[in-house]
Write an enzyme that holds these catalytic residues in place. Structure first.
Site, PDB file in Angstrom:
ATOM      1  N   ASP A  13     -44.804 -13.961  15.274  1.00 54.82           N
ATOM      2  CA  ASP A  13     -45.373 -14.325  13.990  1.00 54.82           C
ATOM      3  C   ASP A  13     -44.211 -14.939  13.198  1.00 54.82           C
ATOM      4  O   ASP A  13     -43.039 -14.753  13.567  1.00 54.82           O
ATOM      5  CB  ASP A  13     -45.913 -13.065  13.310  1.00 54.82           C
ATOM      6  N   LEU A  14     -44.500 -15.655  12.152  1.00 54.62           N
ATOM      7  CA  LEU A  14     -43.428 -16.302  11.375  1.00 54.62           C
ATOM      8  C   LEU A  14     -43.151 -15.596  10.032  1.00 54.62           C
ATOM      9  O   LEU A  14     -42.071 -15.025   9.827  1.00 54.62           O
ATOM     10  CB  LEU A  14     -43.798 -17.768  11.111  1.00 54.62           C
ATOM     11  N   ASP A  15     -44.165 -15.640   9.156  1.00 50.71           N
ATOM     12  CA  ASP A  15     -43.967 -15.121   7.796  1.00 50.71           C
ATOM     13  C   ASP A  15     -43.795 -13.600   7.811  1.00 50.71           C
ATOM     14  O   ASP A  15     -44.677 -12.877   8.271  1.00 50.71           O
ATOM     15  CB  ASP A  15     -45.179 -15.490   6.923  1.00 50.71           C
ATOM     16  N   THR A  21     -40.830 -15.369   3.979  1.00 46.76           N
ATOM     17  CA  THR A  21     -41.762 -16.251   3.276  1.00 46.76           C
ATOM     18  C   THR A  21     -43.034 -15.532   2.816  1.00 46.76           C
ATOM     19  O   THR A  21     -43.811 -16.111   2.051  1.00 46.76           O
ATOM     20  CB  THR A  21     -42.150 -17.435   4.189  1.00 46.76           C
ATOM     21  N   LYS A  49     -51.733 -10.431   4.495  1.00 43.40           N
ATOM     22  CA  LYS A  49     -50.709 -10.781   5.496  1.00 43.40           C
ATOM     23  C   LYS A  49     -51.354 -11.195   6.815  1.00 43.40           C
ATOM     24  O   LYS A  49     -52.184 -10.468   7.352  1.00 43.40           O
ATOM     25  CB  LYS A  49     -49.769  -9.590   5.737  1.00 43.40           C
ATOM     26  N   GLY A  50     -50.949 -12.345   7.317  1.00 43.06           N
ATOM     27  CA  GLY A  50     -51.448 -12.817   8.612  1.00 43.06           C
ATOM     28  C   GLY A  50     -52.803 -13.491   8.552  1.00 43.06           C
ATOM     29  O   GLY A  50     -53.291 -14.004   9.545  1.00 43.06           O
ATOM     30  N   ARG A  53     -55.571 -19.285   5.295  1.00 40.32           N
ATOM     31  CA  ARG A  53     -55.652 -19.686   3.884  1.00 40.32           C
ATOM     32  C   ARG A  53     -57.053 -19.443   3.288  1.00 40.32           C
ATOM     33  O   ARG A  53     -57.184 -18.798   2.250  1.00 40.32           O
ATOM     34  CB  ARG A  53     -55.264 -21.164   3.768  1.00 40.32           C
ATOM     35  N   SER A 120     -48.290 -18.232  14.539  1.00 44.32           N
ATOM     36  CA  SER A 120     -48.443 -18.056  13.096  1.00 44.32           C
ATOM     37  C   SER A 120     -49.755 -18.687  12.648  1.00 44.32           C
ATOM     38  O   SER A 120     -50.120 -19.762  13.130  1.00 44.32           O
ATOM     39  CB  SER A 120     -47.291 -18.745  12.364  1.00 44.32           C
ATOM     40  N   ALA A 121     -50.432 -18.028  11.720  1.00 45.01           N
ATOM     41  CA  ALA A 121     -51.677 -18.577  11.165  1.00 45.01           C
ATOM     42  C   ALA A 121     -51.395 -19.710  10.185  1.00 45.01           C
ATOM     43  O   ALA A 121     -52.308 -20.388   9.725  1.00 45.01           O
ATOM     44  CB  ALA A 121     -52.461 -17.477  10.468  1.00 45.01           C
ATOM     45  N   SER A 122     -50.117 -19.913   9.876  1.00 45.01           N
ATOM     46  CA  SER A 122     -49.767 -20.870   8.826  1.00 45.01           C
ATOM     47  C   SER A 122     -49.694 -22.312   9.312  1.00 45.01           C
ATOM     48  O   SER A 122     -49.012 -22.632  10.287  1.00 45.01           O
ATOM     49  CB  SER A 122     -48.425 -20.500   8.201  1.00 45.01           C
ATOM     50  N   ASN A 124     -48.211 -24.397   7.676  1.00 41.12           N
ATOM     51  CA  ASN A 124     -46.873 -24.812   7.227  1.00 41.12           C
ATOM     52  C   ASN A 124     -45.756 -24.331   8.152  1.00 41.12           C
ATOM     53  O   ASN A 124     -44.585 -24.555   7.845  1.00 41.12           O
ATOM     54  CB  ASN A 124     -46.612 -24.269   5.813  1.00 41.12           C
ATOM     55  N   LYS A 151     -56.397 -14.002  13.204  1.00 44.45           N
ATOM     56  CA  LYS A 151     -56.043 -12.590  13.345  1.00 44.45           C
ATOM     57  C   LYS A 151     -57.013 -11.782  12.473  1.00 44.45           C
ATOM     58  O   LYS A 151     -57.373 -12.269  11.394  1.00 44.45           O
ATOM     59  CB  LYS A 151     -54.601 -12.362  12.847  1.00 44.45           C
ATOM     60  N   GLU A 175     -44.893  -8.777  15.098  1.00 46.30           N
ATOM     61  CA  GLU A 175     -45.735  -8.943  13.902  1.00 46.30           C
ATOM     62  C   GLU A 175     -45.310  -8.033  12.751  1.00 46.30           C
ATOM     63  O   GLU A 175     -44.749  -6.965  12.982  1.00 46.30           O
ATOM     64  CB  GLU A 175     -47.172  -8.550  14.254  1.00 46.30           C
ATOM     65  N   ASP A 176     -45.630  -8.455  11.521  1.00 46.92           N
ATOM     66  CA  ASP A 176     -45.422  -7.568  10.362  1.00 46.92           C
ATOM     67  C   ASP A 176     -46.761  -7.189   9.721  1.00 46.92           C
ATOM     68  O   ASP A 176     -46.777  -6.431   8.755  1.00 46.92           O
ATOM     69  CB  ASP A 176     -44.539  -8.245   9.303  1.00 46.92           C
TER      70      ASP A 176
HETATM   71  C1  G6P Z   1     -49.539 -16.515   7.557  1.00 44.81           C
HETATM   72  C2  G6P Z   1     -49.252 -15.699   6.307  1.00 44.81           C
HETATM   73  C3  G6P Z   1     -50.426 -15.687   5.372  1.00 44.81           C
HETATM   74  C4  G6P Z   1     -50.949 -17.100   5.145  1.00 44.81           C
HETATM   75  C5  G6P Z   1     -51.340 -17.740   6.473  1.00 44.81           C
HETATM   76  C6  G6P Z   1     -51.836 -19.184   6.307  1.00 44.81           C
HETATM   77  O1  G6P Z   1     -50.313 -15.764   8.404  1.00 44.81           O
HETATM   78  O2  G6P Z   1     -48.908 -14.370   6.644  1.00 44.81           O
HETATM   79  O3  G6P Z   1     -50.019 -15.115   4.159  1.00 44.81           O
HETATM   80  O4  G6P Z   1     -52.080 -17.080   4.293  1.00 44.81           O
HETATM   81  O5  G6P Z   1     -50.188 -17.752   7.296  1.00 44.81           O
HETATM   82  O6  G6P Z   1     -50.783 -19.976   5.835  1.00 44.81           O
HETATM   83  P1  G6P Z   1     -50.906 -21.458   5.306  1.00 44.81           P
HETATM   84  O7  G6P Z   1     -49.470 -21.866   5.132  1.00 44.81           O
HETATM   85  O8  G6P Z   1     -51.604 -22.249   6.367  1.00 44.81           O
HETATM   86  O9  G6P Z   1     -51.682 -21.417   4.053  1.00 44.81           O
HETATM   87 MG    MG Z   2     -46.532 -12.160   9.087  1.00 43.79          MG
END
Ligand code: G6P
Ligand code: MG
Length: 223
Positions: A13-15, A21, A49-50, A53, A120-122, A124, A151, A175-176
């Protein structure tokens, strides 16, 4: 649990695991939540968390009893606003946002021939890895826009093993988030959680912080 000797890859996982972050995500959501009149709590921050968006936005609206208050188009605007808040916070991010011991751990994994992927779900995540000069460590990344379910569904961590050409039992997921640990466990991988043991109790191995995340400690915990 698998044996340490079976392990060939790590899925990260990243964040909140690699980069500090999560605090930026929380800050950016809090800004939006308070604007919408939703009270921000630690429990809400943990639940996000995780989580993707749009799903995060739904959880925030639900927490404030506003799940039916807005149209889809309005929700899209809110989600974009949160992301703009987040990207602004990222502008101030430097290498000090790499969590303790992570640079050393990634270097050690690479030196020992482990394969690494990012789950990562992000959307970004490529930007964050580039900004922290950590992209070179990862052979592959799961693109969260291609997932059917986020997730805690196992899909993202199952794909994290596939993109490395490994079987689930050959992988450790890190993971966190509670939702992330559920995803790793559901995928049949070994779960390593970072954080509060009362929240993350479903994990195979739990470390209080990233400084404890070393191959030696993992080996000991799997023995
Ligand atoms: C991660 C973070 C979440 C965030 C998700 C989507 O899983 O833990 O807090 O909402 O990514 O990120 P994004 O950058 O795509 O909005
Ligand atoms: Mg995380």
């Amino acid at each position: 649990m698998a044996t340490f000797e079976q392990i060939k890859g790590f899925i990260f996982d990243l964040d909140g695991v690699i980069a500090d972050t999560s605090v930026y995500h929380a800050q950016a959501w809090r800004q939006l939540a308070e604007k919408l009149g939703v009270t921000w709590t630690d429990d809400l921050a943990d639940a996000l968390k995780g989580v993707s968006r749009m799903d995060s936005l739904e959880l925030i609206l639900k927490a404030g009893g506003k799940e039916a208050a807005y149209t889809q188009a309005e929700k899209e605007v809110f989600a974009t606003e949160k992301n703009t808040n987040y990207l602004n916070l990222l502008k101030g991010m430097d290498h000090s946002a790499i969590l303790p011991g992570i640079a050393e751990f990634l270097t050690d994994l690479k030196a020992n021939g482990y394969r690494l992927s990012l789950a990562s779900a992000s959307k970004n995540s490529p930007l964050v890895l580039e900004q922290l000069d950590l992209a070179q460590y990862f052979q592959a990344r799961v693109d969260p826009t291609t997932l059917k379910k986020g997730k805690p569904d196992p899909e993202i961590f199952a794909r994290g093993a596939e993109v490395l050409g490994l079987k689930p039992e050959e992988c450790i997921g890190v993971e966190d988030a509670k939702a992330g640990v559920a995803s790793i466990n559901g995928a049949g991988e070994t779960s390593v959680a970072i954080g509060d043991a009362t929240i993350l109790k479903a994990a195979d191995i739990i470390f209080a912080d990233t400084a404890q995340l070393t191959l030696a400690n993992i080996k000991k915990a799997m023995a």
